[in-house]
Design a protein around this motif. Structure first.
Motif, PDB file in Angstrom:
ATOM      1  N   SER A   1     -17.299 -37.146   4.459  1.00  0.00           N
ATOM      2  CA  SER A   1     -18.773 -36.827   4.678  1.00  0.00           C
ATOM      3  C   SER A   1     -18.987 -35.640   4.158  1.00  0.00           C
ATOM      4  O   SER A   1     -18.257 -34.519   4.660  1.00  0.00           O
ATOM      5  CB  SER A   1     -19.286 -37.385   6.169  1.00  0.00           C
ATOM      6  N   ILE A   2     -20.471 -35.345   3.756  1.00  0.00           N
ATOM      7  CA  ILE A   2     -20.840 -34.085   3.639  1.00  0.00           C
ATOM      8  C   ILE A   2     -22.302 -33.956   4.495  1.00  0.00           C
ATOM      9  O   ILE A   2     -23.151 -34.667   4.488  1.00  0.00           O
ATOM     10  CB  ILE A   2     -21.220 -33.776   2.265  1.00  0.00           C
TER      11      ILE A   2
ATOM     12  N   VAL B   1     -12.388 -34.498  10.957  1.00  0.00           N
ATOM     13  CA  VAL B   1     -12.413 -32.978  11.631  1.00  0.00           C
ATOM     14  C   VAL B   1     -13.684 -32.327  11.044  1.00  0.00           C
ATOM     15  O   VAL B   1     -13.541 -32.234   9.653  1.00  0.00           O
ATOM     16  CB  VAL B   1     -11.331 -32.149  11.316  1.00  0.00           C
ATOM     17  N   PRO B   2     -14.675 -31.882  11.480  1.00  0.00           N
ATOM     18  CA  PRO B   2     -15.758 -31.081  11.057  1.00  0.00           C
ATOM     19  C   PRO B   2     -15.515 -29.798  10.744  1.00  0.00           C
ATOM     20  O   PRO B   2     -14.809 -29.004  11.631  1.00  0.00           O
ATOM     21  CB  PRO B   2     -17.080 -31.297  12.281  1.00  0.00           C
TER      22      PRO B   2
ATOM     23  N   LEU C   1     -16.631 -33.659   6.664  1.00  0.00           N
ATOM     24  CA  LEU C   1     -15.949 -34.382   7.648  1.00  0.00           C
ATOM     25  C   LEU C   1     -14.739 -34.638   6.949  1.00  0.00           C
ATOM     26  O   LEU C   1     -14.655 -35.390   5.953  1.00  0.00           O
ATOM     27  CB  LEU C   1     -16.287 -35.504   8.290  1.00  0.00           C
ATOM     28  N   PHE C   2     -13.676 -34.267   7.532  1.00  0.00           N
ATOM     29  CA  PHE C   2     -12.113 -34.161   6.758  1.00  0.00           C
ATOM     30  C   PHE C   2     -11.404 -35.591   7.536  1.00  0.00           C
ATOM     31  O   PHE C   2     -11.111 -35.043   8.740  1.00  0.00           O
ATOM     32  CB  PHE C   2     -11.428 -32.908   6.632  1.00  0.00           C
TER      33      PHE C   2
ATOM     34  N   ASP D   1     -12.454 -27.616  -1.182  1.00  0.00           N
ATOM     35  CA  ASP D   1     -13.183 -28.854  -1.831  1.00  0.00           C
ATOM     36  C   ASP D   1     -14.282 -29.518  -1.385  1.00  0.00           C
ATOM     37  O   ASP D   1     -15.475 -29.460  -1.738  1.00  0.00           O
ATOM     38  CB  ASP D   1     -12.151 -30.013  -1.961  1.00  0.00           C
ATOM     39  N   GLY D   2     -14.161 -29.837   0.192  1.00  0.00           N
ATOM     40  CA  GLY D   2     -15.360 -30.631   0.560  1.00  0.00           C
ATOM     41  C   GLY D   2     -16.576 -29.352   1.093  1.00  0.00           C
ATOM     42  O   GLY D   2     -17.853 -29.466   0.729  1.00  0.00           O
ATOM     43  N   VAL D   3     -16.199 -28.272   1.596  1.00  0.00           N
ATOM     44  CA  VAL D   3     -17.369 -27.344   2.147  1.00  0.00           C
ATOM     45  C   VAL D   3     -17.751 -26.726   0.976  1.00  0.00           C
ATOM     46  O   VAL D   3     -19.016 -26.243   0.968  1.00  0.00           O
ATOM     47  CB  VAL D   3     -16.236 -26.342   3.116  1.00  0.00           C
TER      48      VAL D   3
END
Length: 575
Positions: free
Chosen positions: A67-68, A124-125, A143-144, A25-27
């Motif tokens: 964060s992205i 966690v990056p 960042l998770f 999702d984030g990456v």
């Protein structure tokens, strides 16, 4: 032990799938934005005014994405969920991607959340190399915050925990109440338990179970672990062996933990899936990743046409590809009529109206494969989702073929059992300590019921006399919980007409209607008991007569006739 090992491994695999969806999702959102920025001339060419809105748009994912960020060798840009943005020429100290150009995924150690300064929140990056235009220095990541797993940890029972580790043994996140010694950023590469899992990873395993002494906990532990696909991350869930081996814990696991843990995991997957559908048009890459990795069939429709389906649905319905799905309507995957005789079109309209009114409708449906026309039963959970100004229907389909076959076989087996027991001369009753489930012909005769009377629903305790009811309840509980057969015992029971008879009763545990039950065998021994009582009375009478004769024989001659007459009368009365 094997049951707990299988359960922990299953939970770890489910957590691994959820973690993969979260990371994708984030990456995935960051990679999409990096490709867009690269098409506009690269990170150096895009102004900060155009860069920050693009990063903000990428934060449409779940709250776990804090964060992205996008970075190359000359510039770093980050957008936070609070609306704060960082754009600089220097990379932050925590961003240390892999030097090797062959490594495309990087996972860093936990850092303080830059979007929440002054708090103890850790993130966690995770980043992925973006190979656009022949470049190898462009990275995109997020960042998770994995605290969302804490609610799932509570379902594992206490004590228990969830650990997220890098492939090098660094602890990325810990949601646990096992030991205060588990601290993020510490390396557990030297731990014997981690080394067991590392060896299995090197041998090509993607899941497993490790057992042994954990120095940080000070006790022996059992961990189920699973590798997160496409990321150098391992997720583990474990519990102390002492707690696993306790008898009360096994019962709790059977009744509460398994249901609670898997229900929580299914809920988490459903929430992620629904969120993906709401962002379907803007984040197709993430949606397809999560959508296709579910183990159940999902169909998305708008009006009278399908617009999407996951890979599981394509296999279930025999559809060659997604383009073929969009050419179908619901009539194509249903027979003309349902098993109850209703036309499929009318029945479908009724359920759609219910879903539109209540937001959800769950029902059984007879489906039909597209490739060979074969029909199969399924359970459908239909949900209505608002997407912009359109109303979409999300249908989750579970194939019930195996469940129906198992139920049919169970009923056939149950029918054979009843036919066999009905032919026995002994009376047989089946119950679970409450109401009767079944009684054969001999049992109905024994308790005074007509041959065509149904015993189902009659309380089993109604046959026991008051002094025997507590013992009946205790014997039933021992049979059901421990499988200990009840030894033969003579007792009295009250028939349906109120008469009391003597029976010999014994019980064993059997499977009936898919659950443990007590099979009680009764033999009528009333005639024998009456004969024994008559014999006992005869013995007593003979003893009393003998005593009277001794009194007559020893009677003094001068005692008179009065005493002799009373003794003779006693003999005659007893006779």
């Amino acid at each position: 032990m094997q049951t707990e090992s299988d359960r922990l491994q299953s939970v770890a695999v489910a957590l691994g799938t959820t973690t993969f969806a979260m990371l994708s999702d984030g990456v995935g959102s960051a990679v999409v934005r990096a490709n867009e920025i690269e098409s506009l001339g690269g990170l150096e060419s895009v102004s900060e005014r155009d860069l920050t809105p693009a990063l903000g748009t990428a934060l449409m994912g779940g709250e776990y994405v804090r964060s992205i960020f996008i970075a190359d060798s000359a510039r770093f840009a980050r957008g936070g969920r609070s609306g704060a943005y960082d754009v600089s020429a220097a990379r932050p100290a925590w961003f240390k991607p892999a030097v090797s150009p062959e490594t495309d995924v990087w996972v860093g150690t936990p850092v303080a959340d830059p979007d929440q300064p002054g708090t103890d929140s850790m993130v966690v990056p995770v980043a992925q190399r973006v190979r656009a235009g022949g470049r190898s220095d462009l990275w995109a990541g997020a960042l998770f915050d994995f605290r969302a797993f804490d609610s799932l940890r509570k379902q594992l029972g206490s004590p228990g925990g969830i650990l997220l580790l890098g492939s090098d043994g660094a602890l990325l996140a810990a949601m646990q109440d096992i030991s205060p010694e588990f601290v993020s950023n510490q390396s557990y590469a030297s731990s014997p338990l981690f080394q067991q899992a590392a060896r299995e990873l090197q041998n090509g395993w993607d899941r497993g179970v490790v057992r042994g002494f954990a120095p940080k906990v000070g006790a022996s532990m059992i961990f189920g672990w699973a590798r997160v696909r496409q990321f150098p991350v391992v997720i583990a869930t474990g519990r102390p062996l002492a707690a696993v081996l306790a008898p009360w814990e096994r019962r709790m696991i059977t009744t509460l933990v398994v249901t609670g843990a898997f229900s929580a995991l299914v809920l988490a997957m459903t929430l992620l899936l629904n969120h993906s559908l709401r962002a379907l048009r803007s984040r197709e890459l993430h949606y397809r990743t999560l959508f296709n990795n579910t183990s159940f069939s999902v169909l998305l429709s708008e009006g009278d046409h399908f617009i999407a389906a996951n890979d599981t649905a394509l296999r279930m319905f025999g559809i060659p590809d997604l383009e073929a799905v969009r050419e179908l309507d619901p009539e194509a995957i249903s027979p003309p009529e349902q098993p109850d005789g209703r036309p499929s079109s009318l029945a479908r309209r009724k359920y759609i109206e219910q879903a539109m009114r209540d937001g959800n409708a769950t029902f059984e449906w007879l489906h039909r494969r597209v490739d060979n026309g074969e029909a199969f039963p399924a359970e459908v959970d239909m949900n209505v989702i608002a997407q912009d100004k359109a109303l979409l229907r999300l249908s989750i389909v579970h194939d019930l073929t195996e469940a129906k076959r198992a139920e049919r076989e169970r009923r056939e087996s149950e029918g054979r059992y009843q036919a066999l027991v009905d032919a026995l001369p002994e009376a047989v009753l089946v119950h679970r300590g409450g109401e009767l489930l079944f009684g054969n012909v001999a049992a109905r005769t024994l308790i005074g019921a007509a041959p065509d009377d149904s015993l189902k629903g009659v309380p089993v305790t109604s046959f026991a006399l008051e002094p025997d009811r507590k013992l009946l309840i205790e014997r039933t509980r021992a049979i059901l919980e421990h499988g200990v057969p009840a030894e033969p015992r003579e007792t009295r029971i009250r028939r349906l007409d109120g008469t009391v008879i003597w029976v010999e009763v014994q019980g064993v545990r059997v499977q009936y209607a898919g659950a443990p039950a007590v099979q009680t065998l009764l033999r009528n021994i009333t005639a024998r008991k009456e004969q024994e009582e008559a014999e006992a009375a005869r013995v007593v009478r003979m003893q009393r007569q003998s005593e009277m004769l001794l009194r007559v024989a020893s009677h003094s001659s001068d005692a008179g006739l009065t005493g002799l007459r009373s003794a003779l009368e006693g003999i005659c009365v007893d006779s």
